[in-house]
Design a protein around this motif. Structure first.
Motif, PDB file in Angstrom:
ATOM      1  N   LYS A 168       0.540  -4.040 -13.203  1.00 50.35           N
ATOM      2  CA  LYS A 168       0.486  -5.408 -12.778  1.00 50.35           C
ATOM      3  C   LYS A 168       1.395  -6.070 -13.378  1.00 50.35           C
ATOM      4  O   LYS A 168       1.850  -5.848 -14.460  1.00 50.35           O
ATOM      5  N   GLY A 169       2.096  -7.156 -12.785  1.00 48.54           N
ATOM      6  CA  GLY A 169       2.847  -8.286 -13.261  1.00 48.54           C
ATOM      7  C   GLY A 169       4.114  -7.595 -13.982  1.00 48.54           C
ATOM      8  O   GLY A 169       5.000  -8.348 -14.709  1.00 48.54           O
ATOM      9  N   CYS A 170       4.675  -6.392 -13.181  1.00 48.43           N
ATOM     10  CA  CYS A 170       5.864  -5.843 -13.794  1.00 48.43           C
ATOM     11  C   CYS A 170       7.053  -6.007 -12.633  1.00 48.43           C
ATOM     12  O   CYS A 170       7.916  -5.243 -12.971  1.00 48.43           O
ATOM     13  N   GLY A 171       6.667  -6.547 -11.557  1.00 48.98           N
ATOM     14  CA  GLY A 171       7.802  -6.249 -10.470  1.00 48.98           C
ATOM     15  C   GLY A 171       7.348  -7.024  -9.031  1.00 48.98           C
ATOM     16  O   GLY A 171       6.082  -7.172  -8.913  1.00 48.98           O
ATOM     17  N   GLY A 172       8.298  -6.782  -8.205  1.00 47.47           N
ATOM     18  CA  GLY A 172       8.168  -7.359  -7.076  1.00 47.47           C
ATOM     19  C   GLY A 172       7.513  -6.604  -5.914  1.00 47.47           C
ATOM     20  O   GLY A 172       6.904  -7.038  -4.986  1.00 47.47           O
ATOM     21  N   PHE A 173       7.212  -5.321  -6.443  1.00 47.89           N
ATOM     22  CA  PHE A 173       6.453  -4.188  -5.763  1.00 47.89           C
ATOM     23  C   PHE A 173       4.803  -4.487  -5.726  1.00 47.89           C
ATOM     24  O   PHE A 173       4.174  -4.008  -4.883  1.00 47.89           O
ATOM     25  N   GLU A 174       4.628  -5.205  -6.380  1.00 48.24           N
ATOM     26  CA  GLU A 174       3.133  -5.614  -6.559  1.00 48.24           C
ATOM     27  C   GLU A 174       2.458  -6.116  -5.289  1.00 48.24           C
ATOM     28  O   GLU A 174       1.487  -5.656  -4.935  1.00 48.24           O
ATOM     29  N   ASN A 175       2.993  -7.055  -4.546  1.00 51.41           N
ATOM     30  CA  ASN A 175       2.614  -7.807  -3.403  1.00 51.41           C
ATOM     31  C   ASN A 175       2.364  -6.517  -2.472  1.00 51.41           C
ATOM     32  O   ASN A 175       1.351  -6.468  -1.498  1.00 51.41           O
ATOM     33  N   LEU A 176       3.370  -5.430  -2.148  1.00 53.97           N
ATOM     34  CA  LEU A 176       3.276  -4.246  -1.387  1.00 53.97           C
ATOM     35  C   LEU A 176       2.189  -3.497  -1.776  1.00 53.97           C
ATOM     36  O   LEU A 176       1.140  -3.014  -0.831  1.00 53.97           O
ATOM     37  N   LEU A 177       2.087  -3.164  -3.081  1.00 51.41           N
ATOM     38  CA  LEU A 177       0.776  -2.199  -3.277  1.00 51.41           C
ATOM     39  C   LEU A 177      -0.532  -3.029  -3.155  1.00 51.41           C
ATOM     40  O   LEU A 177      -1.608  -2.113  -2.872  1.00 51.41           O
ATOM     41  N   GLU A 178      -0.579  -4.275  -3.295  1.00 52.30           N
ATOM     42  CA  GLU A 178      -1.820  -5.017  -3.247  1.00 52.30           C
ATOM     43  C   GLU A 178      -2.352  -4.848  -1.555  1.00 52.30           C
ATOM     44  O   GLU A 178      -3.340  -5.393  -1.185  1.00 52.30           O
ATOM     45  N   ARG A 179      -1.476  -4.420  -0.544  1.00 51.30           N
ATOM     46  CA  ARG A 179      -1.654  -4.222   0.657  1.00 51.30           C
ATOM     47  C   ARG A 179      -2.397  -2.812   1.167  1.00 51.30           C
ATOM     48  O   ARG A 179      -1.956  -2.046   2.260  1.00 51.30           O
ATOM     49  N   ASP A 180      -3.182  -2.624   0.094  1.00 51.78           N
ATOM     50  CA  ASP A 180      -3.943  -1.155   0.238  1.00 51.78           C
ATOM     51  C   ASP A 180      -3.295  -0.028   0.536  1.00 51.78           C
ATOM     52  O   ASP A 180      -3.425   0.904   1.539  1.00 51.78           O
ATOM     53  N   CYS A 181      -2.039   0.119  -0.336  1.00 49.25           N
ATOM     54  CA  CYS A 181      -1.220   1.387  -0.217  1.00 49.25           C
ATOM     55  C   CYS A 181      -0.891   1.867  -1.698  1.00 49.25           C
ATOM     56  O   CYS A 181      -0.109   2.795  -1.782  1.00 49.25           O
ATOM     57  N   GLY A 182      -1.681   1.207  -2.438  1.00 47.94           N
ATOM     58  CA  GLY A 182      -1.571   1.668  -4.068  1.00 47.94           C
ATOM     59  C   GLY A 182      -2.641   1.241  -4.655  1.00 47.94           C
ATOM     60  O   GLY A 182      -3.715   0.523  -4.555  1.00 47.94           O
ATOM     61  N   LEU A 183      -2.474   1.474  -6.290  1.00 50.28           N
ATOM     62  CA  LEU A 183      -3.492   0.934  -7.125  1.00 50.28           C
ATOM     63  C   LEU A 183      -2.625   0.235  -8.118  1.00 50.28           C
ATOM     64  O   LEU A 183      -1.618   1.004  -8.794  1.00 50.28           O
TER      65      LEU A 183
END
Length: 490
Positions: A168-183
């Motif tokens: 968490k908190g390490c880049g812009g990818f966080e919003n993508l993974l929060e959409r149920d495609c990663g942990l």
């Protein structure tokens, strides 16, 4: 003029760094630019086996993968700590790093693995030009970066149906993974990271579900061509966004050449949508074979049962399309490469809701029974079609649609998507009652032009309409003296 960021977190971090907000900031992730092996027809299980064989791994081994430059920022030391914990609990797990190495940092970071006797479980490919096969082979992608803006590796992994674990908190990818495609786990907590990896390795059903959600997001929202369209618009040099819709039923023999002429347009297409109405021939496989090698963003939608109504396909294509302009390119017709470029630019200049060409004629054997339909239209209409023109919709209706239908083939026309959708919505389900396509086309044009938009007509024949033995417009290649009685009996 504009500063483009891949995500809001990246923008906020940059604004904090420079100490002021950016009024010209735009949020737009760059999209996937490596060609998807799955979209090209690759079999994930076959690639998985092939890569394991190449790496000398057991067929049932698990692979945790990361790609990039192995250094402190990419968190290679965190990758080692987390993978060691996983290996201690999940047998036959291997860690794969794809990319260049900061060798001194890598050697130092591997000490915990050496201490546990697990050094041989860490594999390195070095830099590779085409890493897609490794994404397909991996069971989970471990993004251990301490900071990463919006790395392509996340999209590449999800595109390959491989779920992602990240901090968490390490880049812009966080919003993508929060959409149920990663942990996501707390930053730099390698123990929590290891547990997330174990959870996905031991629950492949959940891993597949997360990856499938991510793949759908990447496919529908994160395309590099669309990113380039956006950049051109931001730079003040926008390209018109044209969706080509190819409705098909039983035209497998014509599809390869048709799709080739669509994809070869000099005006780059925004997207290509192929709609099949449950064809009994091998149309779907023919379309897939072409699309697997196509660089245009594409969709192939196949009806489970035969609808028997082309206008249902038109409406479905409109609902799926995102272009400003729509070209309904029927599956048995052809077009010259400059077809779209010329007519769409004229539509832009004039604000027309429809642009249309004259037609060449091809028969079922690719012979040419006619060079034009002008003789048919000119026979009774008030104004001849020998010259290009721009005309008010009501005048076009009066001169070219009141007695005969001058737009004899929809493939020769390009529509503004919103105008076509409004016209079809106004007709509603009544459109499906027309038994003959030429009558339904005509009704749509009438509805469109009562909305009083402009029409652009180009008198060149850059579209080739295929005339079949039983086609309603087949009579148009007959001598002029017989044409009217065939179309209007009595």
């Amino acid at each position: 003029d504009k500063v483009v960021f891949p995500a809001q977190q990246v923008r906020e971090g940059f604004e904090a760094f420079i100490g002021r907000p950016l009024q010209q900031a735009v949020i737009r992730p760059q999209g996937l630019y490596l060609r998807s092996l799955l979209r090209q027809g690759a079999d994930k299980q076959a690639v998985r086996s092939s890569v394991r064989k190449k790496l000398g791994l057991p067929e049932d081994s698990r692979i945790i993968m990361c790609a990039g430059y192995a250094d402190h920022r990419k968190g290679f030391d965190l990758f080692v700590h987390a993978c060691v914990k996983v290996m201690q609990q999940v047998p036959d797990t291997y860690a794969l790093w794809v990319g260049h190495l900061d060798q001194a940092f890598v050697d130092q970071s591997l000490e915990p693995a050496i201490a546990e006797g697990l050094r041989d479980r860490f594999l390195f490919t070095g830099f590779v030009d085409h890493p897609q096969e490794y994404y397909l082979a991996a069971d989970v992608y471990a993004l251990t970066s301490r900071e990463d803006l919006f790395p392509s590796v996340v999209m590449e992994a999800l595109d390959a149906l491989t779920p992602v674990v990240a901090f968490k908190g390490c880049g812009g990818f966080e919003n993508l993974l929060e959409r149920d495609c990663g942990l996501l786990v707390p930053a730099e907590d390698h123990l929590a990271f290891a547990q997330a990896l174990i959870e996905l390795l031991q629950n492949p059903q959940r891993a597949r579900a997360l990856a499938a959600t991510g793949q759908n997001i990447v496919e529908t929202e994160l395309n590099f061509r669309h990113y380039l369209f956006d950049l051109l618009e931001l730079a003040g040099e926008p390209l018109p966004r044209v969706t080509a819709i190819v409705p098909n039923y039983r035209y497998a023999r014509y599809l390869p050449e048709r799709l080739k002429t669509v994809a070869s347009q000099t005006l780059p297409l925004y997207e290509l949508i192929v709609l099949d109405d449950c064809s009994p021939d091998d149309s779907v496989e023919v379309a897939r074979q072409f699309l697997r090698q196509c660089e245009i963003p594409w969709r192939l939608e196949v009806n489970a049962t035969h609808s028997g109504n082309v206008f249902e396909l038109w409406r479905k294509g409109l609902e799926l399309s995102r272009g400003e302009y729509v070209w309904i390119a029927e599956a048995d017709d052809l077009a010259r490469p400059e077809f779209l470029d010329r007519i769409v630019r004229r539509m832009q200049e004039t604000g027309a809701v429809l642009g249309v060409y004259d037609n060449l004629q091809n028969n079922e054997s690719d012979q040419r029974p006619g060079e034009s339909y002008k003789h048919y239209v000119n026979e009774e209409n008030q104004v001849e079609l020998d010259q290009s023109f721009v005309l008010n919709g009501f005048r076009f209706l009066e001169n070219y649609l009141a007695i005969k239908n001058a737009i004899l083939n929809v493939s020769s026309a390009v529509f503004r998507r919103d105008a076509l959708k409004e016209a079809m919505d106004r007709i509603g389900d009544d459109l499906y009652k027309y038994k003959h396509k030429v009558a339904g086309d005509w009704r749509i044009y009438l509805e469109l032009f009562t909305m009083n938009g402009k029409v652009v007509y180009e008198n060149e024949s850059l579209n080739s309409h295929r005339v079949h033995a039983m086609t309603r417009t087949n009579h148009l290649s007959l001598p002029a003296s017989t044409q009217s009685s065939v179309l209007h009996p009595g």
